[in-house]
Motif scaffolding. Sequence first.
Motif: not given
Length: 249
Positions: A91-109, A111-116, A151-154
Amino acid sequence: MKNQVGHKLIRYGAVSSTNEVLKRLAEDGVEPGTVVVAEVQNKGRGRLDRTWESPKGGLWLSVLLDAEKQTAEGKTGLITLTAGCAVAEAISNTFKLEARVKWPNDVLIKGKKVCGILGEMLKVEKKQLAVLGIGVNVNNPVKKGYDFSPFSTSLTEELKKELAMEELEAEILCQLEKRNALLINGEFNAILEDWRKLADTLGKNVRIITPTGQLEGMAKDIDDNGSLLVKMLDGKIETITAGDCEHLA
Ligand code: BT5
């Protein structure tokens, strides 16, 4: 080519769940590295059989991985962690958007869940495999919050425009391939370091909810198996192998 993520990629319109479809294909003998992508899932699943809403416009895919080494060494938890890192970096490489991981299985932008991510183990003729399901909210509508995920987002919501999914899909597969090599070669420390660098959870106060109860403390680190180490008020460290994790303010 065997094992290379995406060496075989099968696209579907609507399916029940890409994890279910890929499990059936694995039982029929497709090789690790095979990827299934669907436009819509009618029975998209989260952990513990929760519903994962997967309408058109999102990226819903599953990857079959060789999981012999991680299973033998009791480190299957690292599969989900490393998949989160692959998605966050993609996500960071493609859209220059900072994405981070949340334990154990989410990706957040922000603080909001963009991926499970849903990792499931599977044995086919004595071969230990993992089906790794990845759901990314891209152009699909999302609710502000869901029952287990406040909290979720797209990606479209974050970038305020309709996005092309092909580049993100290709980048996720590329990042997964890079990390799959680490899994297969047993380079587990590199996986742990990768996760620590991308982690949103570490250093935060967290609430952990498991089927047997809940606890609160400070997320200090992960151990060699990917379990979360939580420091309690009395200084004791609890090792959490599975559960829901809520980031507290
Ligand atoms: C997950 O479970 O986050 C794993 C989601 C995995 C989905 C992928 S899509 C491809 C593959 N095929 C499948 O059938 N599944 C995988 P968990 O941490 O248990 O979170 C599930 C919870 O997230 C639900 O109970 C809702 O609260 C919330 N939720 C449902 N749909 C969502 C969405 N589209 N975006 C954000 N949160 C959602």
